[in-house]
Scaffold this active site. Structure first.
Site, PDB file in Angstrom:
ATOM      1  N   LYS A  81       0.865  -1.182   0.000  1.00  0.00           N
ATOM      2  CA  LYS A  81       0.000   0.000   0.000  1.00  0.00           C
ATOM      3  C   LYS A  81       0.895   1.223   0.000  1.00  0.00           C
ATOM      4  CE  LYS A  81      -4.484   1.112   0.618  1.00  0.00           C
ATOM      5  NZ  LYS A  81      -5.691   0.396   0.219  1.00  0.00           N
ATOM      6  N   GLY A 182     -20.259   7.352   6.099  1.00  0.00           N
ATOM      7  CA  GLY A 182     -19.607   7.714   4.849  1.00  0.00           C
ATOM      8  C   GLY A 182     -20.625   7.841   3.740  1.00  0.00           C
ATOM      9  N   GLY A 184     -19.183   8.322   0.390  1.00  0.00           N
ATOM     10  CA  GLY A 184     -18.268   8.382  -0.745  1.00  0.00           C
ATOM     11  C   GLY A 184     -18.547   7.278  -1.749  1.00  0.00           C
ATOM     12  N   SER A 185     -17.501   6.859  -2.423  1.00  0.00           N
ATOM     13  CA  SER A 185     -17.624   5.906  -3.514  1.00  0.00           C
ATOM     14  C   SER A 185     -18.224   4.575  -3.057  1.00  0.00           C
ATOM     15  CB  SER A 185     -16.220   5.709  -4.116  1.00  0.00           C
ATOM     16  OG  SER A 185     -16.181   4.622  -4.953  1.00  0.00           O
ATOM     17  N   VAL A 186     -17.624   3.968  -2.030  1.00  0.00           N
ATOM     18  CA  VAL A 186     -18.096   2.652  -1.592  1.00  0.00           C
ATOM     19  C   VAL A 186     -19.475   2.770  -0.943  1.00  0.00           C
ATOM     20  CG1 VAL A 186     -17.634   0.701  -0.060  1.00  0.00           C
ATOM     21  CG2 VAL A 186     -15.746   1.790  -1.298  1.00  0.00           C
TER      22      VAL A 186
HETATM   23  P1  NAD Z   1     -14.194   8.100  -0.572  1.00  0.00           P
HETATM   24  O1  NAD Z   1     -13.115   9.106  -0.368  1.00  0.00           O
HETATM   25  O2  NAD Z   1     -14.953   8.099  -1.835  1.00  0.00           O
HETATM   26  O3  NAD Z   1     -15.259   8.222   0.610  1.00  0.00           O
HETATM   27  C1  NAD Z   1     -14.910   8.288   1.948  1.00  0.00           C
HETATM   28  C2  NAD Z   1     -15.930   9.203   2.587  1.00  0.00           C
HETATM   29  O4  NAD Z   1     -15.791   9.126   4.007  1.00  0.00           O
HETATM   30  C3  NAD Z   1     -15.771  10.675   2.208  1.00  0.00           C
HETATM   31  O5  NAD Z   1     -16.996  11.163   1.683  1.00  0.00           O
HETATM   32  C4  NAD Z   1     -15.390  11.353   3.522  1.00  0.00           C
HETATM   33  O6  NAD Z   1     -15.878  12.677   3.615  1.00  0.00           O
HETATM   34  C5  NAD Z   1     -16.063  10.439   4.514  1.00  0.00           C
HETATM   35  N1  NAD Z   1     -15.540  10.494   5.886  1.00  0.00           N
HETATM   36  C6  NAD Z   1     -14.263  10.625   6.320  1.00  0.00           C
HETATM   37  N2  NAD Z   1     -14.228  10.626   7.662  1.00  0.00           N
HETATM   38  C7  NAD Z   1     -15.506  10.470   8.086  1.00  0.00           C
HETATM   39  C8  NAD Z   1     -16.113  10.388   9.360  1.00  0.00           C
HETATM   40  N3  NAD Z   1     -15.399  10.446  10.491  1.00  0.00           N
HETATM   41  N4  NAD Z   1     -17.464  10.225   9.432  1.00  0.00           N
HETATM   42  C9  NAD Z   1     -18.205  10.161   8.315  1.00  0.00           C
HETATM   43  N5  NAD Z   1     -17.679  10.244   7.073  1.00  0.00           N
HETATM   44  C10 NAD Z   1     -16.348  10.398   6.964  1.00  0.00           C
HETATM   45  O7  NAD Z   1     -13.508   6.683  -0.264  1.00  0.00           O
HETATM   46  P2  NAD Z   1     -14.056   5.242  -0.650  1.00  0.00           P
HETATM   47  O8  NAD Z   1     -13.342   4.805  -1.853  1.00  0.00           O
HETATM   48  O9  NAD Z   1     -15.540   5.228  -0.606  1.00  0.00           O
HETATM   49  O10 NAD Z   1     -13.468   4.381   0.562  1.00  0.00           O
HETATM   50  C11 NAD Z   1     -14.148   4.304   1.809  1.00  0.00           C
HETATM   51  C12 NAD Z   1     -13.459   3.260   2.663  1.00  0.00           C
HETATM   52  O11 NAD Z   1     -13.477   1.999   2.000  1.00  0.00           O
HETATM   53  C13 NAD Z   1     -11.974   3.539   2.978  1.00  0.00           C
HETATM   54  O12 NAD Z   1     -11.673   3.045   4.266  1.00  0.00           O
HETATM   55  C14 NAD Z   1     -11.244   2.728   1.932  1.00  0.00           C
HETATM   56  O13 NAD Z   1      -9.931   2.406   2.327  1.00  0.00           O
HETATM   57  C15 NAD Z   1     -12.133   1.513   1.880  1.00  0.00           C
HETATM   58  N6  NAD Z   1     -12.015   0.758   0.634  1.00  0.00           N
HETATM   59  C16 NAD Z   1     -12.281   1.347  -0.558  1.00  0.00           C
HETATM   60  C17 NAD Z   1     -12.180   0.590  -1.714  1.00  0.00           C
HETATM   61  C18 NAD Z   1     -12.515   1.157  -3.068  1.00  0.00           C
HETATM   62  O14 NAD Z   1     -12.608   0.383  -4.022  1.00  0.00           O
HETATM   63  N7  NAD Z   1     -12.743   2.448  -3.194  1.00  0.00           N
HETATM   64  C19 NAD Z   1     -11.799  -0.761  -1.639  1.00  0.00           C
HETATM   65  C20 NAD Z   1     -11.575  -1.322  -0.397  1.00  0.00           C
HETATM   66  C21 NAD Z   1     -11.677  -0.561   0.743  1.00  0.00           C
END
Ligand code: NAD
Length: 349
Positions: A81, A182, A184-186
Site C-alpha cells: 500500500k 460515509g 463516498g464511492s463505496v
Molecule cells: P471516498 O473518499 O470516496 O469516501 C470516503 C468518505 O468518508 C468521504 O466522503 C469522507 O468525507 C467520509 N468520511 C471521512 N471521515 C468520516 C467520518 N469520520 N465520518 C463520516 N464520514 C467520513 O472513499 P471510498 O473509496 O468510498 O473508501 C471508503 C473506505 O473503503 C476507505 O476506508 C477505503 O480504504 C475503503 N475501501 C475502498 C475501496 C474502493 O474500491 N474504493 C476498496 C476497499 C476498501
C-alpha cells in the site's frame, strides 16, 4: 512481531520505502508487506496527516491488510500500500502523480498501485505516465478495470446480505434499517444496492453536502457523524475511515451486525473479541471489501473478463460464511479467524 524498529504496526514487512521528490512536492510511503503470493498490490491513499507518523501507521496497517485481503480473495497477489502525504492545501497536480509513478516504476513491479481514498481513475492516468505497474485505469474498451469502487460496493453489499442471513435469518434487506458511515464511492454503491432492495438508509458524512446528495438519491435521511454508529438500526455499515470500532464505540453499538467496506475498522485486535462478546456479528473488513482489488487484479493480470470478476466477487459471502462458521466452532472472533486463515495462505501461519 518484536522488531528493533519500535513501530507497533510493523509486521515483518518485506520493505518500506520513504519517497520524496522536492520538485513536485511528492512525499510518500510505499509499504510492501508480502510478495509471497505475487507482486504486492494495493492502492495509493492521498490524505493530509497532521502528524506524518500517522501516515506510516496507515501504510504499515493497510499494506498488511492488503496481503490478507488478496490472499483471502484467492488472488495471485501479495500485499502493499502507498500513502501520499497531501500538502495542507490538499492539492495534487499531474507532476506529483507522475513523480509517484516514477517511484513505483523504480520498484520494478514488486509493487502495483491503484486507487484508494483521495485518488481517482484520472489520477491513475497521470501515475501511468511514469509506470507500467498501475491498475484501476480507464476501461478503454475492456470490460474490466476502471474505478474499483462499484466492485467494492457490490462485494460489501453481498457480504452485508450474508451477515443479515446469518444473524437475522432474512434473505433480503427489504425493510431493514442500515446506518451508513460515509457517503463516498463505496458507501454510495452499497446504499444504492440496499435501497433498491427496500432498505431504509441513515447516512452520515463529514462532508454534509455529500451526505445530503446520497440521502436524496436513496430516499434516506442524513444523521450526525457522531450518532451514526449508535443508531437503533439493524446494520452499521462503516464505509469511511478506519479505527472506528473501539472499546468505547463498541459498548454503545445497538445493531446486531457490523458490515462495511472501510479498511482497518477495528482499532485493536481486542475489539474483535469485544464485538463477539456483545453478540455482534462482524464481517472482517478485508474479506468483505475485496471486490475492488478483485477487479484490479483481473485487469492487471489480464486473466479474465467481467463475468469472472462478478463470479469472484460472489465468492465473498462464501468466504465470510467459512469464517463465521469456524468462529462459532472455535470461540475465536471472526477477525481472529480471518487473520489466522490469511496468515496460513501467505506462508506465515
Ligand atoms: P471516498 O473518499 O470516496 O469516501 C470516503 C468518505 O468518508 C468521504 O466522503 C469522507 O468525507 C467520509 N468520511 C471521512 N471521515 C468520516 C467520518 N469520520 N465520518 C463520516 N464520514 C467520513 O472513499 P471510498 O473509496 O468510498 O473508501 C471508503 C473506505 O473503503 C476507505 O476506508 C477505503 O480504504 C475503503 N475501501 C475502498 C475501496 C474502493 O474500491 N474504493 C476498496 C476497499 C476498501
Amino acid at each position: 512481531m518484536n522488531t528493533p524498529w519500535g513501530y507497533p504496526d510493523f509486521d515483518a514487512h518485506e520493505v518500506v520505502h520513504f519517497v520524496s521528490e522536492p520538485e513536485s512536492g511528492l512525499c510518500a510511503i510505499i509499504a510492501i508487506h508480502s510478495t509471497h503470493l505475487g507482486p504486492a498490490a494495493g492502492g495509493a491513499r492521498f490524505w493530509h496527516y497532521d502528524n506524518p507518523s500517522d501516515a506510516l501507521t496507515d501504510a504499515l496497517r493497510l499494506s498488511r491488510g492488503m496481503s490478507y485481503k488478496n490472499a483471502m480473495a484467492g488472488l495471485a497477489l501479495g500485499g502493499g500500500k502507498s500513502v501520499i502525504l497531501a500538502p495542507a492545501d490538499r492539492q495534487k497536480g499531474p507532476e506529483l502523480l507522475a513523480a509517484f509513478g516514477k517511484a513505483v516504476e523504480g520498484l520494478g513491479g514488486r509493487y502495483v498501485t491503484a486507487e484508494d481514498v483521495g485518488m481517482s481513475v484520472t489520477d491513475m492516468v497521470d501515475v501511468r505516465r511514469q509506470t507500467q505497474y498501475v491498475a484501476g485505469l480507464p476501461t478503454e474498451g475492456s470490460d474490466v478495470g476502471g474505478d474499483p469502487g462499484p466492485h467494492t460496493s457490490l462485494g460489501v453489499f453481498l457480504g452485508l446480505k450474508a451477515a443479515v442471513k446469518r444473524a437475522l435469518g432474512k434473505d433480503s434487506v427489504d425493510g431493514l434499517h442500515i446506518a451508513m458511515q460515509g457517503a463516498g464511492s463505496v458507501a454510495g454503491g452499497v446504499a444504492m444496492h440496499a435501497a433498491a432492495e427496500g432498505a431504509r438508509l441513515s447516512i452520515a458524512d463529514i462532508d454534509a453536502a455529500k451526505a445530503k446528495a446520497l440521502a436524496d438519491k436513496v430516499d434516506g435521511e442524513v444523521v450526525a457523524t457522531d450518532d451514526v454508529l449508535f443508531l437503533d438500526a439493524d446494520v452499521v455499515s462503516p464505509n469511511a475511515l478506519g479505527a472506528i470500532l473501539t472499546e468505547e464505540s463498541i459498548a454503545r453499538l445497538k445493531t446486531p451486525i457490523v458490515a462495511g467496506g472501510a479498511n482497518n475498522q477495528l482499532a485493536t485486535p481486542e475489539d474483535g473479541q469485544r464485538l463477539a462478546k456483545r453478540g455482534i456479528l462482524y464481517a472482517p473488513d478485508y474479506v468483505i471489501n475485496a471486490g475492488g482489488i478483485i477487479n484490479v487484479c483481473t485487469e492487471y493480470l489480464a486473466d479474465g473478463d467481467a463475468s469472472l470478476v462478478r463470479e469472484r466477487i460472489e465468492g465473498i459471502p462464501t468466504r465470510l460464511e467459512q469464517i463465521w462458521t469456524e468462529s462459532a466452532a472455535s470461540a475465536r472472533d471472526p477477525a481472529a479467524v480471518a487473520d489466522a486463515m490469511a496468515q496460513r495462505l501467505i506462508g506465515r501461519g
